[in-house]
Design a protein around this motif. Structure first.
Motif, PDB file in Angstrom:
ATOM      1  N   GLN A  47       0.667  -1.420  -0.001  1.00 26.77           N
ATOM      2  CA  GLN A  47      -0.007  -0.370   0.125  1.00 26.77           C
ATOM      3  C   GLN A  47       0.672   1.341   0.144  1.00 26.77           C
ATOM      4  N   ASN A  48       1.884   0.960   0.586  1.00 26.82           N
ATOM      5  CA  ASN A  48       3.241   2.116   0.610  1.00 26.82           C
ATOM      6  C   ASN A  48       4.425   2.256  -0.343  1.00 26.82           C
ATOM      7  N   LEU A  49       4.912   2.869  -0.376  1.00 24.30           N
ATOM      8  CA  LEU A  49       6.434   2.504  -0.314  1.00 24.30           C
ATOM      9  C   LEU A  49       7.251   2.996   0.839  1.00 24.30           C
ATOM     10  N   THR A  50       8.545   1.592   0.125  1.00 22.77           N
ATOM     11  CA  THR A  50       9.159   1.483   1.620  1.00 22.77           C
ATOM     12  C   THR A  50      10.301   1.400   0.314  1.00 22.77           C
ATOM     13  N   PHE A  51      11.059   1.623   0.227  1.00 23.23           N
ATOM     14  CA  PHE A  51      12.468   1.779  -0.445  1.00 23.23           C
ATOM     15  C   PHE A  51      13.523   2.560  -0.210  1.00 23.23           C
ATOM     16  N   SER A  52      15.389   2.017  -0.129  1.00 22.87           N
ATOM     17  CA  SER A  52      16.297   2.680  -0.168  1.00 22.87           C
ATOM     18  C   SER A  52      16.744   2.921  -1.764  1.00 22.87           C
ATOM     19  N   VAL A  53      17.462   4.317  -1.495  1.00 23.93           N
ATOM     20  CA  VAL A  53      18.536   4.797  -2.671  1.00 23.93           C
ATOM     21  C   VAL A  53      20.045   5.007  -2.329  1.00 23.93           C
ATOM     22  N   VAL A  54      21.063   4.617  -2.513  1.00 23.15           N
ATOM     23  CA  VAL A  54      22.182   4.459  -3.108  1.00 23.15           C
ATOM     24  C   VAL A  54      22.440   5.713  -3.784  1.00 23.15           C
ATOM     25  N   LEU A  55      23.790   6.264  -3.050  1.00 22.47           N
ATOM     26  CA  LEU A  55      24.040   7.668  -3.140  1.00 22.47           C
ATOM     27  C   LEU A  55      26.170   7.108  -2.721  1.00 22.47           C
ATOM     28  N   ARG A  56      26.290   7.322  -3.774  1.00 27.70           N
ATOM     29  CA  ARG A  56      27.864   8.190  -3.611  1.00 27.70           C
ATOM     30  C   ARG A  56      28.295   9.171  -3.957  1.00 27.70           C
ATOM     31  N   VAL A  62      26.306   6.433   0.664  1.00 27.48           N
ATOM     32  CA  VAL A  62      25.074   6.491   2.092  1.00 27.48           C
ATOM     33  C   VAL A  62      24.021   6.381   0.898  1.00 27.48           C
ATOM     34  N   ILE A  63      23.205   5.308   2.443  1.00 30.87           N
ATOM     35  CA  ILE A  63      21.440   4.642   1.797  1.00 30.87           C
ATOM     36  C   ILE A  63      20.571   5.346   2.594  1.00 30.87           C
ATOM     37  N   ILE A  64      19.965   5.764   1.864  1.00 31.06           N
ATOM     38  CA  ILE A  64      19.090   7.006   2.090  1.00 31.06           C
ATOM     39  C   ILE A  64      17.189   5.638   2.263  1.00 31.06           C
ATOM     40  N   GLY A  65      17.059   5.664   3.514  1.00 29.61           N
ATOM     41  CA  GLY A  65      15.629   4.788   3.515  1.00 29.61           C
ATOM     42  C   GLY A  65      13.930   5.475   3.615  1.00 29.61           C
ATOM     43  N   ILE A 103      12.329   8.773   7.692  1.00 29.80           N
ATOM     44  CA  ILE A 103      13.465   8.217   6.653  1.00 29.80           C
ATOM     45  C   ILE A 103      14.931   7.616   7.775  1.00 29.80           C
ATOM     46  N   LEU A 104      15.350   6.717   6.916  1.00 37.66           N
ATOM     47  CA  LEU A 104      16.407   6.279   8.347  1.00 37.66           C
ATOM     48  C   LEU A 104      17.860   6.763   7.109  1.00 37.66           C
ATOM     49  N   VAL A 105      18.558   7.306   7.384  1.00 36.02           N
ATOM     50  CA  VAL A 105      19.728   7.453   6.311  1.00 36.02           C
ATOM     51  C   VAL A 105      20.977   7.027   7.000  1.00 36.02           C
ATOM     52  N   GLU A 106      22.043   6.042   6.070  1.00 38.58           N
ATOM     53  CA  GLU A 106      22.841   4.925   6.696  1.00 38.58           C
ATOM     54  C   GLU A 106      23.967   5.686   5.953  1.00 38.58           C
ATOM     55  N   ALA A 107      24.865   5.665   6.476  1.00 37.46           N
ATOM     56  CA  ALA A 107      26.108   6.083   5.796  1.00 37.46           C
ATOM     57  C   ALA A 107      27.544   4.540   6.220  1.00 37.46           C
ATOM     58  N   VAL A 108      27.751   4.238   4.636  1.00 37.07           N
ATOM     59  CA  VAL A 108      29.156   3.127   4.744  1.00 37.07           C
ATOM     60  C   VAL A 108      30.037   3.350   4.186  1.00 37.07           C
ATOM     61  N   PHE A 109      30.877   2.928   5.317  1.00 40.90           N
ATOM     62  CA  PHE A 109      32.411   3.473   5.081  1.00 40.90           C
ATOM     63  C   PHE A 109      33.235   1.983   5.044  1.00 40.90           C
ATOM     64  N   LYS A 110      34.274   2.126   3.896  1.00 38.10           N
ATOM     65  CA  LYS A 110      35.244   0.843   3.518  1.00 38.10           C
ATOM     66  C   LYS A 110      36.526   1.730   3.667  1.00 38.10           C
ATOM     67  N   MET A 133      23.554  16.786   6.255  1.00 39.06           N
ATOM     68  CA  MET A 133      22.609  17.028   5.281  1.00 39.06           C
ATOM     69  C   MET A 133      21.554  16.438   4.714  1.00 39.06           C
ATOM     70  N   MET A 134      22.377  14.847   4.177  1.00 43.35           N
ATOM     71  CA  MET A 134      21.165  14.157   3.641  1.00 43.35           C
ATOM     72  C   MET A 134      20.288  13.852   3.895  1.00 43.35           C
ATOM     73  N   LYS A 135      19.945  14.120   4.965  1.00 45.71           N
ATOM     74  CA  LYS A 135      18.983  13.428   5.913  1.00 45.71           C
ATOM     75  C   LYS A 135      17.654  14.935   5.810  1.00 45.71           C
ATOM     76  N   GLN A 136      18.427  16.075   6.011  1.00 48.10           N
ATOM     77  CA  GLN A 136      17.234  16.920   5.252  1.00 48.10           C
ATOM     78  C   GLN A 136      16.990  16.301   3.861  1.00 48.10           C
ATOM     79  N   VAL A 137      18.536  16.703   3.092  1.00 49.33           N
ATOM     80  CA  VAL A 137      17.978  16.344   1.346  1.00 49.33           C
ATOM     81  C   VAL A 137      17.015  15.998   1.251  1.00 49.33           C
ATOM     82  N   ALA A 138      16.918  14.605   1.509  1.00 47.63           N
ATOM     83  CA  ALA A 138      15.712  13.672   1.077  1.00 47.63           C
ATOM     84  C   ALA A 138      14.619  13.610   1.769  1.00 47.63           C
TER      85      ALA A 138
END
Ligand code: BTN
Length: 265
Positions: free
Chosen positions: A70-79, A141-144, A127-134, A88-93
């Motif tokens: 019924q809804n949208l549940t998704f994540s976007v990968v940004l590099r 950055v994963i924007i859920g 919104i759940l933003v998670e950063a992944v480091f190597k 600021m990525m949380k507020q961008v989303a």
């Protein structure tokens, strides 16, 4: 009804964010799937979408519940090419969600700091933003985003605090159209972030509930006795407030929440 990938791709046209799309009817959490995709699939702009999450995650280790299909549940990968200003990525989303809701006639959509999207005093998106480091280098950055679209019945504990697009529009857009629209807005706001465009900060500030008013806040979930006045966001995406002595304070901490407006001092 299951999500139509074909319908979505047609609506998306040639937007640089929003494809390819990795879709499954059921996933544990789209953020978790996006985090663990093999290296060659982690390209900028990729979307991971599920009709139903069995372990949808919210902020502060909470669970995100959403009625299946019924809804949208998704994540976007940004590099992003830089890691400064990543807060600021949380507020961008959040702003991209507000832009999308505004464009379909929901002009009172607004951001509840840090990154809930509200219609009136009810939450329509989280919104759940998670950063992944190597090592020490930011890899992606994963924007859920969980956006309530067609759901009209909510569980007892959120019945009076949650809302959906369908509760405000008699003819809500399809999930496919709405997601394509949201991806275009995310691309536009993300491009502003990449260019350090001042207009981005101004738009974020314009849409944060409580800016310019004395408000009660919580730090690490502890209500603070004295109200403060949020006055803006800095280049790093931190909240600037002034206290009752008119002294500016910068909150670099993620756990600051603006609760509610207070009476004027
Ligand atoms: C919150 O308000 O607490 C944030 C909720 C974020 C939910 C979305 S749904 C898609 C993505 N996958 C998850 O597991 N969580 C985010």
């Amino acid at each position: 009804m299951s999500f139509s990938v074909a319908g979505y791709i047609v609506s998306l046209s040639d937007c640089p964010i929003g494809s390819p799309i990795h879709y499954d009817q059921v996933m544990d959490s789209t953020n978790s799937v996006a985090k663990h995709l093999p290296d060659e699939e982690r390209q900028h702009g990729l979307v991971v979408l599920a009709d139903h999450q069995t372990a949808g995650r919210g902020q502060y280790q909470r669970t995100w519940l959403s009625a299946p299909a019924q809804n949208l549940t998704f994540s976007v990968v940004l590099r992003p090419a830089r890691s400064n200003g990543i807060s600021m990525m949380k507020q961008v989303a959040a702003l991209a969600v507000v832009d999308t809701l505004t464009s379909i006639g929901l002009s009172d959509a607004a951001i509840k700091w840090p990154n809930d999207v509200m219609i009136g005093n009810r939450k329509v998106a989280g919104i759940l933003v998670e950063a992944v480091f190597k090592g020490s280098v930011l890899d992606r950055v994963i924007i859920g985003i969980g956006l309530n679209v067609h759901q009209t019945e909510f569980a007892e504990d959120v019945r009076y605090i949650a809302t959906s697009v369908a509760q405000h529009l008699s003819h809500p857009p399809t999930r496919e159209t709405l997601l394509a629209n949201l991806m275009r807005n995310l691309h536009q706001r993300y491009s502003q972030w990449e260019k350090h465009d001042h207009a981005l900060k101004e738009s974020i500030q314009k849409h944060i509930i409580g800016i310019g008013s004395w408000c009660h806040i919580r730090i690490n979930n502890i209500p603070q006795p004295e109200p403060v006045k949020p006055v803006g966001v800095d280049d790093e995406g931190h909240l600037i407030v002034i206290n009752d002595q008119l002294r500016p304070i910068q909150f670099t901490h993620e756990d600051v929440r603006i609760d509610r407006p207070a009476e004027p001092l």
